[in-house]
Design a protein around this motif. Sequence first.
Motif, short mmCIF file in Angstrom:
data_model
loop_
_atom_site.label_atom_id
_atom_site.label_comp_id
_atom_site.label_asym_id
_atom_site.label_seq_id
_atom_site.Cartn_x
_atom_site.Cartn_y
_atom_site.Cartn_z
N LEU A 69 0.82 -1.20 0.00
CA LEU A 69 0.00 0.00 0.00
C LEU A 69 0.86 1.25 0.00
O LEU A 69 2.01 1.24 0.43
N GLU A 70 0.27 2.28 -0.53
CA GLU A 70 0.88 3.60 -0.47
C GLU A 70 0.02 4.41 0.49
O GLU A 70 -1.21 4.33 0.45
N TYR A 71 0.67 5.16 1.38
CA TYR A 71 -0.07 5.93 2.36
C TYR A 71 0.66 7.24 2.65
O TYR A 71 1.83 7.41 2.32
N THR A 72 -0.06 8.15 3.27
CA THR A 72 0.55 9.36 3.80
C THR A 72 0.32 9.36 5.30
O THR A 72 -0.61 8.75 5.81
N SER A 73 1.20 10.08 6.00
CA SER A 73 1.07 10.22 7.43
C SER A 73 1.08 11.71 7.75
O SER A 73 0.90 12.54 6.86
N ASP A 74 1.33 12.06 8.99
CA ASP A 74 1.28 13.45 9.44
C ASP A 74 2.15 14.39 8.62
O ASP A 74 1.81 15.55 8.44
N ASP A 121 5.91 5.14 21.35
CA ASP A 121 6.27 6.21 22.29
C ASP A 121 5.04 6.99 22.76
O ASP A 121 5.16 7.96 23.49
N GLY A 122 3.85 6.56 22.33
CA GLY A 122 2.62 7.21 22.75
C GLY A 122 2.16 8.35 21.85
O GLY A 122 1.04 8.83 22.00
N ARG A 123 3.01 8.79 20.94
CA ARG A 123 2.60 9.87 20.04
C ARG A 123 1.54 9.39 19.07
O ARG A 123 1.57 8.26 18.61
N ARG A 124 0.59 10.27 18.80
CA ARG A 124 -0.52 9.95 17.90
C ARG A 124 -0.21 10.40 16.48
O ARG A 124 0.42 11.44 16.28
N HIS A 125 -0.67 9.61 15.52
CA HIS A 125 -0.45 9.90 14.11
C HIS A 125 -1.72 9.62 13.32
O HIS A 125 -2.58 8.86 13.76
N LEU A 126 -1.80 10.22 12.16
CA LEU A 126 -2.90 9.96 11.24
C LEU A 126 -2.31 9.30 10.00
O LEU A 126 -1.33 9.79 9.44
N LEU A 127 -2.89 8.19 9.61
CA LEU A 127 -2.46 7.45 8.42
C LEU A 127 -3.62 7.47 7.43
O LEU A 127 -4.76 7.21 7.82
N ARG A 128 -3.34 7.78 6.17
CA ARG A 128 -4.36 7.77 5.12
C ARG A 128 -3.89 6.86 3.99
O ARG A 128 -2.83 7.10 3.41
N VAL A 129 -4.66 5.83 3.70
CA VAL A 129 -4.32 4.90 2.63
C VAL A 129 -4.65 5.55 1.28
O VAL A 129 -5.75 6.06 1.08
N ILE A 130 -3.68 5.53 0.38
CA ILE A 130 -3.88 6.10 -0.96
C ILE A 130 -4.22 5.00 -1.95
O ILE A 130 -5.21 5.08 -2.67
N THR A 131 -3.39 3.97 -2.01
CA THR A 131 -3.63 2.84 -2.91
C THR A 131 -3.33 1.53 -2.20
O THR A 131 -2.52 1.48 -1.28
N VAL A 132 -3.99 0.48 -2.67
CA VAL A 132 -3.77 -0.88 -2.13
C VAL A 132 -3.61 -1.82 -3.32
O VAL A 132 -4.41 -1.77 -4.26
N SER A 133 -2.60 -2.66 -3.25
CA SER A 133 -2.36 -3.67 -4.29
C SER A 133 -2.24 -5.03 -3.63
O SER A 133 -1.51 -5.18 -2.65
N ASN A 134 -2.98 -5.99 -4.16
CA ASN A 134 -2.94 -7.36 -3.63
C ASN A 134 -2.65 -8.33 -4.75
O ASN A 134 -3.31 -8.28 -5.80
#
Length: 140
Positions: A69-74, A121-134
């Motif tokens: 998968l391709e994703y973006t984070s913070d 470490d307890g830090r919060r993040h946002l992950l957004r999936v862009i594409t998925v390949s199976n």
Amino acid sequence: MTVNEFNPRKKKPMIVISAVDESRLGGLAATVSTRMPDLSGELLAELERAKIIPHHSMPEKIVRMGSTLEYTSDDSQKRQVTLVYPGDADIALGKISILAPIGTAMIGLSQVQSIEWAARDGRRHLLRVITVSNEVEAVN
């Protein structure tokens, strides 16, 4: 969304997991429960909230074991990774373990879904999936 904007009351997105992955991941969580209770618990929580469907009915664009998968984070940078079992993990090759907090967060998401997750470490993040390949695989 930045770390400071994390909303702990925000509902997690609906996820879909195949019956095959659910069985294998449940076994994995049980195996590591005494050594890694937090990680095991997180994985079990994801399995419990997932909609479980037959493997042959899994939609193409859902993150499952072996998905790339391709994703973006913070930081908004795009990353490409493959979700794997712990023995196959290699961050240098972009292979993320299902037992890593980000790996557990990815399982069952569909293309364009987002999820908030906590790093070790307890830090919060946002992950957004862009594409998925199976890849097509045979299931024993």
